[in-house]
Design a protein around this motif. Structure first.
Motif, PDB file in Angstrom:
ATOM      1  N   PRO A 139       0.807  -1.230   0.000  1.00 43.07           N
ATOM      2  CA  PRO A 139       0.000   0.000   0.000  1.00 43.07           C
ATOM      3  C   PRO A 139       0.835   1.272   0.000  1.00 43.07           C
ATOM      4  N   TYR A 144      -0.966   8.454  -2.181  1.00 44.72           N
ATOM      5  CA  TYR A 144      -1.771   8.828  -1.008  1.00 44.72           C
ATOM      6  C   TYR A 144      -3.171   9.251  -1.441  1.00 44.72           C
ATOM      7  N   LYS A 147      -5.461   6.318  -2.543  1.00 47.10           N
ATOM      8  CA  LYS A 147      -6.004   5.547  -1.414  1.00 47.10           C
ATOM      9  C   LYS A 147      -7.102   6.316  -0.697  1.00 47.10           C
ATOM     10  N   TRP A 151     -11.105   5.153  -0.470  1.00 49.29           N
ATOM     11  CA  TRP A 151     -11.910   5.014   0.749  1.00 49.29           C
ATOM     12  C   TRP A 151     -13.152   5.894   0.696  1.00 49.29           C
ATOM     13  N   THR A 183     -10.131   5.966   7.486  1.00 53.32           N
ATOM     14  CA  THR A 183      -9.155   6.176   6.413  1.00 53.32           C
ATOM     15  C   THR A 183      -7.762   6.415   6.975  1.00 53.32           C
ATOM     16  N   TYR A 186      -6.201   3.218   8.200  1.00 53.72           N
ATOM     17  CA  TYR A 186      -5.681   2.399   7.097  1.00 53.72           C
ATOM     18  C   TYR A 186      -4.367   2.975   6.566  1.00 53.72           C
ATOM     19  N   LEU A 187      -4.299   4.290   6.414  1.00 50.05           N
ATOM     20  CA  LEU A 187      -3.113   4.906   5.812  1.00 50.05           C
ATOM     21  C   LEU A 187      -1.859   4.701   6.652  1.00 50.05           C
TER      22      LEU A 187
END
Length: 306
Positions: A139, A144, A147, A151, A183, A186-187
Motif C-alpha cells: 500500500p 496517497y 487511497k 476510501w 481512512t 488504514y493509511l
C-alpha cells in the motif's frame, strides 16, 4: 700505472613524506571524537538548516500581523495571533477534535498491528513472513490521494461498505469523522506494524517456551513477558500514527466533509484567507502537542530502549 677510480658521492634520497590523507587518517584514528564530529557535522547542519531554522521562521511569522486594509504582512511583532489561537473557542474545539482523532487512530492501529506483527514474527514460516512484509509494504507504493479517494468511494452512500452491511441492517458512515478515522487508520497502519514486528523479532523464543513449560497461559505470557519487551516498539509505532494524524488535512477534505482539524485551519488561512501569520500560529499547536507527547513518552523510559 695504477687506475684511480674516483667515486662521486650521490646525494641521499630523502624518505618519502607521508601524504596528507595518511596523516589525516592516523590523526582521526587516534581521536574518535573528532572523527564522530566530522561524520555528524553534515547531517546536523542539514537538520539545523531545514528543521530548526524552519521552526524559528514559523515562530517569527506567527508574531507578525496582516494589515486589514491592504492585506499585506506587517512585520511588527505582536502576540495577538498566539493569544487568539490559545483563547478562541473555535481553535480549542478543533484542537480537542484533532487530538481525539489522532489518539483514536493510534489506538486502533496498535490494536490491529499487535496480532498481525505477532503472527509474522512468531508463527508464520520464513516464506510467509516475506510474503506478509511485502503485502504490508505494497500500500505504501500507491499514491496517497488514490487511497484516500478509494476510501471515499468505499464509505460513500451506496458504496461497497454500504452494500456489505445493508443486509444486516447497517449503513455506511458516509462523510464525517468516522470516515476520517477509518481512512487514517488504514493509511498509517503499515508504519505501526513494521516497528512492532521488528520488536517482536528480538524477543527470544526461549522465553515463550520457558513460560509454557512453567505453566504460563497465553495472555499472562503476552502481558507479563512479551508486552514489556516490545513496549518501545509500540511507542515508536504510536509516534508515527499520532504525529501523522495530527498534521493531516487532505484526508479530512476528501472523506471528512465539513469536519475541520488543525491542518485544515492552517490550509484555509494560507490559501483562502491569505493570513500567513495566523496560519503559522495555528501550526505551532500540533508541534507543541507532539513535543508534549514525546516528553511524556520519554518520562516512561520507553525511548531509551529504541
Amino acid at each position: 700505472m695504477t687506475d684511480v677510480t674516483t667515486s662521486v658521492a650521490r646525494p641521499a634520497v630523502p624518505a618519502p613524506r607521508e601524504s596528507m590523507a595518511r596523516r589525516g587518517s592516523i590523526f582521526l584514528s587516534k581521536h574518535p571524537r573528532v572523527r564522530l564530529s566530522l561524520i555528524l557535522s553534515a547531517p546536523l547542519f542539514w537538520l539545523g538548516l531545514v528543521y530548526i531554522a524552519a521552526l524559528a521562521a514559523l515562530l517569527i511569522t506567527a508574531l507578525w500581523t496582516v494589515d486589514s486594509f491592504t492585506g499585506q504582512i506587517s512585520q511588527t511583532w505582536t502576540l495577538d495571533n498566539i493569544i487568539t489561537v490559545l483563547t478562541g473557542s473555535l481553535y480549542q474545539t478543533v484542537t480537542l477534535r484533532t487530538v481525539g482523532v489522532a489518539l483514536l487512530v493510534t489506538v486502533i492501529d496498535v490494536a490491529i498491528a499487535l496480532p498481525i506483527a505477532f503472527y509474522m514474527a512468531k508463527v508464520a514460516s520464513p516464506r510467509m513472513q516475506r510474503i506478509l512484509v511485502i503485502a504490508i509494504l505494497m500500500p505504501l507504493w500507491a499514491s496517497y490521494l488514490v487511497k484516500a479517494y478509494a476510501w471515499r468511494s468505499v464509505l460513500s452512500q451506496g458504496g461497497i461498505f454500504d452494500w456489505l452491511v445493508s443486509p444486516f441492517g447497517g449503513q455506511s458512515p458516509g462523510y464525517g469523522l468516522p470516515a476520517t478515522i477509518i481512512t487514517l487508520s488504514y493509511l498509517w497502519l503499515p508504519y505501526v506494524i513494521l516497528p512492532i514486528y521488528a520488536g517482536l523479532e528480538r524477543v527470544p523464543d526461549s522465553l515463550l517456551e520457558a513460560s509454557g513449560d512453567l505453566g504460563g497461559r497465553t495472555f499472562p505470557t503476552l502481558r507479563l513477558i512479551v508486552l514489556p519487551m516490545i513496549w518501545p516498539a509500540i511507542i515508536a509505532g504510536s509516534i508515527f500514527s499520532f504525529s501523522l494524524s495530527l498534521g493531516d488535512y487532505i484526508t479530512v477534505n476528501i472523506v471528512g466533509g465539513a469536519n475541520q482539524m488543525l491542518g485544515n485551519l492552517v490550509y484555509t488561512n494560507v490559501g483562502a484567507a491569505n493570513n500567513l501569520p495566523l496560519a503559522a500560529a495555528i501550526a505551532l499547536v500540533p508541534i507543541l502537542i507532539i513535543f508534549a507527547y514525546l516528553a511524556a513518552v520519554r518520562r516512561t523510559g520507553a525511548l531509551n530502549n529504541l
